[in-house]
Design a protein around this motif. Structure first.
Motif, mmCIF file in Angstrom:
data_model
loop_
_atom_site.group_PDB
_atom_site.id
_atom_site.type_symbol
_atom_site.label_atom_id
_atom_site.label_comp_id
_atom_site.label_asym_id
_atom_site.label_seq_id
_atom_site.Cartn_x
_atom_site.Cartn_y
_atom_site.Cartn_z
ATOM 1 N N ASP A 62 26.954 2.143 50.961
ATOM 2 C CA ASP A 62 25.911 2.912 51.656
ATOM 3 C C ASP A 62 25.432 4.082 50.809
ATOM 4 O OD1 ASP A 62 26.132 1.214 53.813
ATOM 5 O OD2 ASP A 62 27.310 2.607 55.039
ATOM 6 N N LEU A 63 26.372 4.784 50.179
ATOM 7 C CA LEU A 63 25.992 5.921 49.335
ATOM 8 C C LEU A 63 25.204 5.466 48.105
ATOM 9 C CD1 LEU A 63 29.261 8.037 49.518
ATOM 10 C CD2 LEU A 63 27.075 8.531 50.631
ATOM 11 N N SER A 64 25.550 4.311 47.552
ATOM 12 C CA SER A 64 24.843 3.819 46.365
ATOM 13 C C SER A 64 23.415 3.380 46.689
ATOM 14 C CB SER A 64 25.605 2.660 45.722
ATOM 15 O OG SER A 64 25.466 1.468 46.469
ATOM 16 N N ILE A 65 23.171 3.018 47.931
ATOM 17 C CA ILE A 65 21.823 2.651 48.357
ATOM 18 C C ILE A 65 20.964 3.899 48.501
ATOM 19 C CG2 ILE A 65 20.500 1.727 50.315
ATOM 20 C CD1 ILE A 65 22.827 -0.250 50.730
ATOM 21 N N GLY A 66 21.623 5.031 48.740
ATOM 22 C CA GLY A 66 20.896 6.278 48.909
ATOM 23 C C GLY A 66 20.870 6.713 50.351
ATOM 24 N N TYR A 67 21.926 6.362 51.064
ATOM 25 C CA TYR A 67 22.032 6.782 52.462
ATOM 26 C C TYR A 67 21.852 8.292 52.528
ATOM 27 C CZ TYR A 67 23.777 7.025 57.226
ATOM 28 O OH TYR A 67 23.896 7.225 58.565
ATOM 29 N N PRO A 68 20.930 8.794 53.333
ATOM 30 C CA PRO A 68 20.651 10.236 53.351
ATOM 31 C C PRO A 68 21.836 11.047 53.853
ATOM 32 C CG PRO A 68 19.379 9.097 55.026
ATOM 33 C CD PRO A 68 20.127 8.054 54.279
ATOM 34 N N PHE A 69 22.173 12.086 53.099
ATOM 35 C CA PHE A 69 23.233 12.989 53.527
ATOM 36 C C PHE A 69 22.868 14.400 53.105
ATOM 37 C CE2 PHE A 69 24.997 13.428 49.272
ATOM 38 C CZ PHE A 69 24.614 12.246 48.671
ATOM 39 N N GLY A 70 23.345 15.368 53.849
ATOM 40 C CA GLY A 70 23.081 16.768 53.542
ATOM 41 C C GLY A 70 21.741 17.236 54.065
ATOM 42 N N LYS A 71 21.557 18.561 54.072
ATOM 43 C CA LYS A 71 20.327 19.157 54.582
ATOM 44 C C LYS A 71 19.122 18.833 53.720
ATOM 45 C CE LYS A 71 22.305 23.116 56.939
ATOM 46 N NZ LYS A 71 22.328 24.559 57.034
ATOM 47 N N TYR A 102 31.365 -4.175 42.887
ATOM 48 C CA TYR A 102 30.506 -4.334 41.715
ATOM 49 C C TYR A 102 29.022 -4.201 42.059
ATOM 50 C CZ TYR A 102 34.469 -5.400 38.767
ATOM 51 O OH TYR A 102 35.635 -5.312 38.065
ATOM 52 N N THR A 103 28.639 -4.550 43.258
ATOM 53 C CA THR A 103 27.251 -4.337 43.694
ATOM 54 C C THR A 103 26.940 -2.847 43.732
ATOM 55 O OG1 THR A 103 27.257 -6.369 44.995
ATOM 56 C CG2 THR A 103 25.598 -4.727 45.567
ATOM 57 N N ALA A 104 27.839 -2.070 44.316
ATOM 58 C CA ALA A 104 27.644 -0.618 44.387
ATOM 59 C C ALA A 104 27.640 -0.002 42.990
ATOM 60 C CB ALA A 104 28.732 0.016 45.248
ATOM 61 N N LYS A 158 16.042 9.677 48.383
ATOM 62 C CA LYS A 158 17.247 8.875 48.195
ATOM 63 C C LYS A 158 17.678 8.781 46.739
ATOM 64 C CE LYS A 158 16.565 6.022 52.246
ATOM 65 N NZ LYS A 158 16.365 4.675 52.747
ATOM 66 N N ARG A 159 16.756 8.562 45.835
ATOM 67 C CA ARG A 159 17.119 8.384 44.431
ATOM 68 C C ARG A 159 17.789 9.643 43.875
ATOM 69 N NH1 ARG A 159 12.638 6.039 40.797
ATOM 70 N NH2 ARG A 159 13.044 4.292 42.149
ATOM 71 N N GLU A 160 17.300 10.795 44.259
ATOM 72 C CA GLU A 160 17.882 12.053 43.789
ATOM 73 C C GLU A 160 19.304 12.226 44.326
ATOM 74 O OE1 GLU A 160 18.000 14.953 41.253
ATOM 75 O OE2 GLU A 160 16.217 13.708 41.503
ATOM 76 N N ASN A 161 19.550 11.804 45.549
ATOM 77 C CA ASN A 161 20.906 11.869 46.107
ATOM 78 C C ASN A 161 21.858 10.971 45.316
ATOM 79 O OD1 ASN A 161 20.356 13.694 48.145
ATOM 80 N ND2 ASN A 161 19.867 12.111 49.636
ATOM 81 N N VAL A 162 21.401 9.784 44.957
ATOM 82 C CA VAL A 162 22.239 8.859 44.197
ATOM 83 C C VAL A 162 22.481 9.415 42.794
ATOM 84 C CG1 VAL A 162 22.468 6.511 43.313
ATOM 85 C CG2 VAL A 162 21.483 6.888 45.567
ATOM 86 N N ARG A 163 21.494 10.034 42.192
ATOM 87 C CA ARG A 163 21.692 10.665 40.876
ATOM 88 C C ARG A 163 22.782 11.728 40.930
ATOM 89 N NH1 ARG A 163 15.562 10.806 39.742
ATOM 90 N NH2 ARG A 163 15.340 8.962 38.445
ATOM 91 N N LYS A 164 22.783 12.505 42.000
ATOM 92 C CA LYS A 164 23.826 13.520 42.168
ATOM 93 C C LYS A 164 25.188 12.861 42.323
ATOM 94 C CE LYS A 164 21.215 17.329 44.128
ATOM 95 N NZ LYS A 164 21.140 18.273 45.252
ATOM 96 N N LEU A 165 25.239 11.770 43.051
ATOM 97 C CA LEU A 165 26.474 11.039 43.261
ATOM 98 C C LEU A 165 27.032 10.523 41.933
ATOM 99 C CD1 LEU A 165 28.350 9.875 45.514
ATOM 100 C CD2 LEU A 165 26.940 7.821 45.412
ATOM 101 N N VAL A 166 26.168 9.994 41.084
ATOM 102 C CA VAL A 166 26.594 9.434 39.798
ATOM 103 C C VAL A 166 27.221 10.505 38.902
ATOM 104 C CG1 VAL A 166 25.750 8.359 37.666
ATOM 105 C CG2 VAL A 166 24.979 7.513 39.869
ATOM 106 N N LYS A 167 26.818 11.738 39.049
ATOM 107 C CA LYS A 167 27.333 12.821 38.205
ATOM 108 C C LYS A 167 28.738 13.268 38.590
ATOM 109 C CE LYS A 167 22.775 14.571 37.084
ATOM 110 N NZ LYS A 167 21.821 15.674 37.264
#
Length: 103
Positions: free
Chosen positions: A29-38, A91-93, A45-54
Motif C-alpha cells: 500500500d505504501l509503495s503504491i502511494g497510499y496517502p499518509f500525513g497532513k 518483489y512487486t512493492a 502520491k509520488r512525492e510520498n513514495v520518494r520520501k519512503l524510498v529515502k
C-alpha cells in the motif's frame, strides 16, 4: 514510522504467515502511494513514495532482498503457495519503490 516495525516483522517473523502477509500488504500500500500525513493532499502520491524510498529501512530492503535477511524469500521443502504470494507481493512493492523516479 511504519517502515521500521515492518522490517523487524519481515526479518524476524518471516515464517509467521499472518504477520508477514499483513506487513507486506502495508508495504505494498505504501509503495503504491497510499496517502499518509497532513501533507498528503499537497505533496501527491509520488512525492510520498520518494520520501519512503529515502528511509534507511527501505534502503536496507532494496539492498538486501535475499532469504539470508528475509526467511519467507527462501525456497525449501516447506515452501507453499502462501510463501510464493508473499514473495510476489514483496518483489512487486520493491519494484515500485525502485521505479518511483522513472515516472
Amino acid at each position: 514510522v511504519f517502515s521500521f516495525p515492518s522490517i523487524t516483522n519481515l526479518k524476524y517473523w518471516g515464517r509467521c504467515e499472518p504477520i508477514t502477509s499483513k506487513t507486506l500488504q502495508l508495504l505494498n500500500d505504501l509503495s503504491i502511494g497510499y496517502p499518509f500525513g497532513k501533507g498528503s493532499q499537497i505533496l501527491g502520491k509520488r512525492e510520498n513514495v520518494r520520501k519512503l524510498v529515502k528511509l534507511s529501512a527501505v534502503q536496507f530492503m532494496l539492498n538486501n532482498h535475499t532469504s539470508e535477511h528475509f526467511s519467507f524469500l527462501g525456497i525449501n521443502n516447506q515452501s507453499n503457495l502462501t510463501d510464493m504470494r508473499c514473495r510476489t507481493t514483496f518483489y512487486t512493492a520493491l519494484g515500485r519503490l525502485l521505479m518511483v523516479d522513472l515516472g
